[in-house]
Design a protein around this motif. Structure first.
Motif, short mmCIF file in Angstrom:
data_model
loop_
_atom_site.label_atom_id
_atom_site.label_comp_id
_atom_site.label_asym_id
_atom_site.label_seq_id
_atom_site.Cartn_x
_atom_site.Cartn_y
_atom_site.Cartn_z
N ASP A 22 -28.83 6.09 88.69
CA ASP A 22 -28.00 5.27 87.92
C ASP A 22 -27.74 5.68 86.61
OD1 ASP A 22 -30.40 4.78 86.90
OD2 ASP A 22 -30.47 2.65 87.09
N GLY A 23 -28.30 6.96 86.55
CA GLY A 23 -28.18 7.48 85.24
C GLY A 23 -29.11 7.33 84.12
N SER A 24 -30.26 6.51 84.40
CA SER A 24 -31.24 6.17 83.84
C SER A 24 -32.36 7.38 83.50
CB SER A 24 -31.90 4.74 83.98
OG SER A 24 -32.52 4.91 84.89
N GLN A 25 -33.29 7.60 82.90
CA GLN A 25 -34.05 8.28 82.56
C GLN A 25 -35.64 7.94 83.27
OE1 GLN A 25 -32.54 12.20 81.93
NE2 GLN A 25 -34.43 11.64 82.17
N SER A 26 -36.28 8.58 84.03
CA SER A 26 -37.79 8.17 84.39
C SER A 26 -38.52 9.75 84.52
CB SER A 26 -37.75 7.71 85.68
OG SER A 26 -39.19 7.08 86.03
N PHE A 27 -39.67 9.49 84.81
CA PHE A 27 -40.49 10.87 84.68
C PHE A 27 -41.36 11.05 86.02
CE2 PHE A 27 -42.64 7.88 81.81
CZ PHE A 27 -43.80 8.07 82.41
N VAL A 28 -41.96 11.98 86.13
CA VAL A 28 -43.25 12.29 87.03
C VAL A 28 -44.31 12.80 86.10
CG1 VAL A 28 -44.27 13.42 88.95
CG2 VAL A 28 -41.89 12.84 89.01
N TRP A 29 -45.44 12.14 86.15
CA TRP A 29 -46.61 12.53 85.34
C TRP A 29 -47.64 13.41 86.17
CZ3 TRP A 29 -47.69 11.93 80.30
CH2 TRP A 29 -49.14 12.10 79.74
N VAL A 30 -47.96 14.55 85.65
CA VAL A 30 -48.63 15.53 86.60
C VAL A 30 -49.92 15.73 85.81
CG1 VAL A 30 -48.79 18.02 87.42
CG2 VAL A 30 -46.65 16.80 87.23
N GLN A 31 -51.02 15.25 86.49
CA GLN A 31 -52.50 15.46 85.73
C GLN A 31 -53.46 15.60 86.81
OE1 GLN A 31 -53.37 12.57 83.09
NE2 GLN A 31 -55.26 13.59 82.35
N GLY A 32 -54.35 16.48 86.75
CA GLY A 32 -55.67 16.46 87.49
C GLY A 32 -55.33 16.66 88.99
N GLY A 33 -54.25 17.87 89.18
CA GLY A 33 -53.73 18.10 90.33
C GLY A 33 -53.08 17.18 91.30
N GLY A 34 -52.47 15.94 90.56
CA GLY A 34 -51.74 15.01 91.17
C GLY A 34 -50.28 14.74 90.64
N ALA A 35 -49.26 14.47 91.07
CA ALA A 35 -48.05 14.15 90.38
C ALA A 35 -47.74 12.75 90.79
CB ALA A 35 -46.94 15.06 91.19
N MET A 36 -47.59 11.89 89.68
CA MET A 36 -47.25 10.63 90.02
C MET A 36 -45.93 9.92 89.49
SD MET A 36 -51.09 9.47 88.59
CE MET A 36 -51.17 10.80 87.64
N PRO A 37 -45.22 9.52 90.18
CA PRO A 37 -43.58 9.00 89.76
C PRO A 37 -44.03 8.02 88.85
CG PRO A 37 -43.61 9.60 92.21
CD PRO A 37 -45.24 9.54 91.76
N ALA A 38 -43.14 7.72 87.91
CA ALA A 38 -43.40 6.49 87.03
C ALA A 38 -42.11 5.63 87.17
CB ALA A 38 -43.13 6.90 85.57
N GLN A 39 -42.29 4.36 87.25
CA GLN A 39 -41.23 3.36 87.37
C GLN A 39 -41.13 2.65 86.14
OE1 GLN A 39 -41.60 0.77 90.75
NE2 GLN A 39 -39.57 0.62 90.88
N ARG A 40 -39.94 2.43 85.72
CA ARG A 40 -39.68 1.63 84.61
C ARG A 40 -40.13 0.35 84.68
NH1 ARG A 40 -36.92 2.72 79.73
NH2 ARG A 40 -36.22 4.75 80.33
N ILE A 41 -40.66 -0.35 83.58
CA ILE A 41 -41.01 -1.90 83.69
C ILE A 41 -40.16 -2.70 82.95
CG2 ILE A 41 -42.78 -3.60 83.14
CD1 ILE A 41 -44.76 -1.54 83.46
N GLY A 42 -39.56 -3.50 83.56
CA GLY A 42 -38.45 -4.29 82.85
C GLY A 42 -39.13 -5.26 81.75
N ALA A 43 -38.05 -5.79 80.94
CA ALA A 43 -38.34 -6.41 79.54
C ALA A 43 -39.38 -7.64 79.77
CB ALA A 43 -37.20 -7.11 79.04
N ARG A 44 -39.48 -8.27 80.97
CA ARG A 44 -40.22 -9.06 81.28
C ARG A 44 -41.64 -8.71 81.99
NH1 ARG A 44 -36.53 -14.16 83.72
NH2 ARG A 44 -35.28 -14.28 82.09
N GLY A 45 -41.91 -7.24 81.74
CA GLY A 45 -42.99 -6.90 82.36
C GLY A 45 -43.29 -6.42 83.80
N LYS A 46 -42.06 -6.79 84.60
CA LYS A 46 -41.99 -6.43 85.94
C LYS A 46 -41.38 -5.13 86.25
CE LYS A 46 -42.11 -11.39 87.15
NZ LYS A 46 -41.40 -12.60 87.97
N THR A 47 -41.55 -4.44 87.41
CA THR A 47 -40.73 -3.39 87.73
C THR A 47 -39.56 -3.91 88.53
OG1 THR A 47 -42.13 -3.35 89.92
CG2 THR A 47 -43.02 -1.86 87.97
N PRO A 48 -38.36 -3.18 88.15
CA PRO A 48 -37.05 -3.30 88.98
C PRO A 48 -37.30 -3.56 90.36
CG PRO A 48 -36.86 -1.94 87.42
CD PRO A 48 -38.23 -1.99 87.65
#
Length: 458
Positions: free
Chosen positions: A432-458
């Motif tokens: 949809d054109g928005s930005q997210s990221f993958v966090w790489v640490q300790g041998g693992g790659a963890m996708p990130a999901q944005r949390i909405g204004a009410r504290g819930k993931t879409p």
């Protein structure tokens, strides 16, 4: 030797292998082009092994100060040690002491409980091809010191952990990298031969091949142990292992030691050792990707098989690869852990075949303002904690839930990285054109999901 898929993606490109030769100056030029100015501050030792001779180079990302590495410097080679386990196992097999079709249970202490899958046992061939189904690390065995994660593990713990494993599939049906399985095999070989693993390697490999500076715990006179570094340039502790488990990643070696090892793999070994090295190179599992010999990954290079293995510890990265048909091999050793940044594949493969892109150094660069603004927000890491990204002047900072905030740098590869510890934030543009990221640490790659204004993931 961090749990990870080794080099599979590096061989997704088509490669060709025309004959060529490099001298010391050529290797040094390639090393300088790949490394100079790299934000990690890494120092590398590199060699190209050919029938005509060996070309070597040593270099650091920064030209300032005294060189940290040289001919007498021993590096932690991490998981490349596993290929040495394969050579020793091959010797045992040729001497009539076992078979790849032996159940792993036959090599462990009597009474050890092992998992199976619907009656199908784990065989040694499954262990040396990472198709056993055993997990990356022994379940239920705590890591007391993340900076030295294997130091507290012993064989008794590993045997007990086997009783907590339920195999997800039949052994031999899928590749899943397992340090757990190789620790078991390393200890089993030491038990079978009645020697500690360092003495076993010295007798079977180091001495016959002339690897005079190679060791596990007993450092030879005249050899200096390199200090390992995280990719944020900070020194980190060495990794240590209980004597029987060192085959999983405990070998330390100089560049010349690894040159001698590659020369042996290419056929220049004492006559008594050649059959074992050749046996360890034979394909064992070809039913999936990657194809595997005994602890060697086999990848195609212009229709020819190339044997390759990478290694990584908390402060080091390594790569060894060789092409038997072309009579060429390469060794790359780093005193900085680079696995989270893609490892050493680009320079290693380029030195095997100059048509493979060499890669560029990661240079610290200002981050685009629009990208930083688009990343600001709250996120949930898959299977882990929540993170907040916010602006801090001309930079981004990251804060995990319940932890302090840390400033992020940005590099020429387009990634962000904490200045204070080893991790990587890789921006990902969503459909949809928005930005997210993958966090790489300790041998693992963890996708990130944005949390909405009410504290819930879409």
């Amino acid at each position: 030797m961090r749990p990870k898929t080794l080099l599979v993606s590096l061989f997704a490109v088509g490669l060709s292998g025309p004959a060529f030769a490099l001298d010391d100056a050529g290797v040094a030029a390639a090393l300088k082009q790949r490394l100079e100015g790299d934000r990690t501050g890494a120092c590398l030792a590199v060699a190209v092994v050919e029938a005509a001779g060996v070309s070597r180079a040593y270099g650091c990302a920064s030209a300032e100060g005294e060189p940290r590495v040289g001919a007498g410097t021993a590096f932690e080679i991490g998981s490349v040690s596993k290929t040495m386990v394969a050579a020793v196992l091959a010797q045992e097999i040729l001497a009539g002491g076992g078979s790849l079709d032996d159940p792993l249970a036959a090599w462990l202490p009597e009474g050890t409980k092992l998992p199976d899958f619907e009656g199908q046992p784990i065989l040694l061939r499954h262990v040396v091809t990472h198709t056993s189904g055993l997990p990356a690390l022994p379940p239920g065995v705590a890591i007391a010191d993340p900076a030295n994660p294997y130091a507290g593990m012993n064989a008794k713990m590993l045997h007990a952990a086997l009783g907590r494993v339920q195999l997800p599939r039949a052994p031999g049906t899928a590749f899943e990298y397992s340090n757990f399985a190789l620790m078991l095999l390393s200890d089993a070989l030491a038990r079978r031969t009645g020697q500690d693993f360092e003495a076993l390697l010295d007798q079977r490999l180091f001495t016959p091949l002339g690897m005079q500076g190679a060791y596990v715990d007993r450092r030879p006179e005249g050899v200096t142990a390199a200090r390992g570094h995280a990719p944020n340039t900070q020194p980190v502790p060495a990794w240590t292992f209980k004597p029987g488990l060192a085959g999983v990643g405990g070998v330390r070696a100089t560049l010349d030691d690894m040159v001698a090892y590659v020369q042996g793999q290419l056929g220049d070994a004492p006559e008594a050792l050649v059959p074992a090295l050749e046996l360890s190179q034979q394909p064992v599992w070809t039913d999936g990707q990657p194809s595997m010999a005994m602890n060697w990954i086999i990848a195609p290079l212009n229709g020819r098989p190339v044997h390759v293995h990478e290694g990584g510890t908390g402060g080091f990265s390594s790569l060894v690869a060789f092409d038997r048909e072309a009579g060429r091999g390469v060794v790359v050793l780093s005193d900085t852990a680079l696995h989270s940044l893609g490892g050493l594949g680009s320079i290693g493969l380029h030195l095997l075949d100059p048509k493979v892109p060499l890669g560029q150094p990661r240079v610290a660069t200002p981050a685009p303002e629009a990208l930083m603004d688009a990343l600001v927000g709250d996120y949930q890491l898959q299977g882990a904690m929540k993170l907040t990204l916010r602006r801090k002047g001309g930079a981004l900072e990251v804060q995990a839930q319940g932890q302090p905030a840390f400033e992020l740098g940005h590099d020429s590869a387009g990634d962000f990285y904490p200045l204070a510890f080893d991790a990587l934030l890789k921006p990902v543009r969503q459909p949809d054109g928005s930005q997210s990221f993958v966090w790489v640490q300790g041998g693992g790659a963890m996708p990130a999901q944005r949390i909405g204004a009410r504290g819930k993931t879409p």
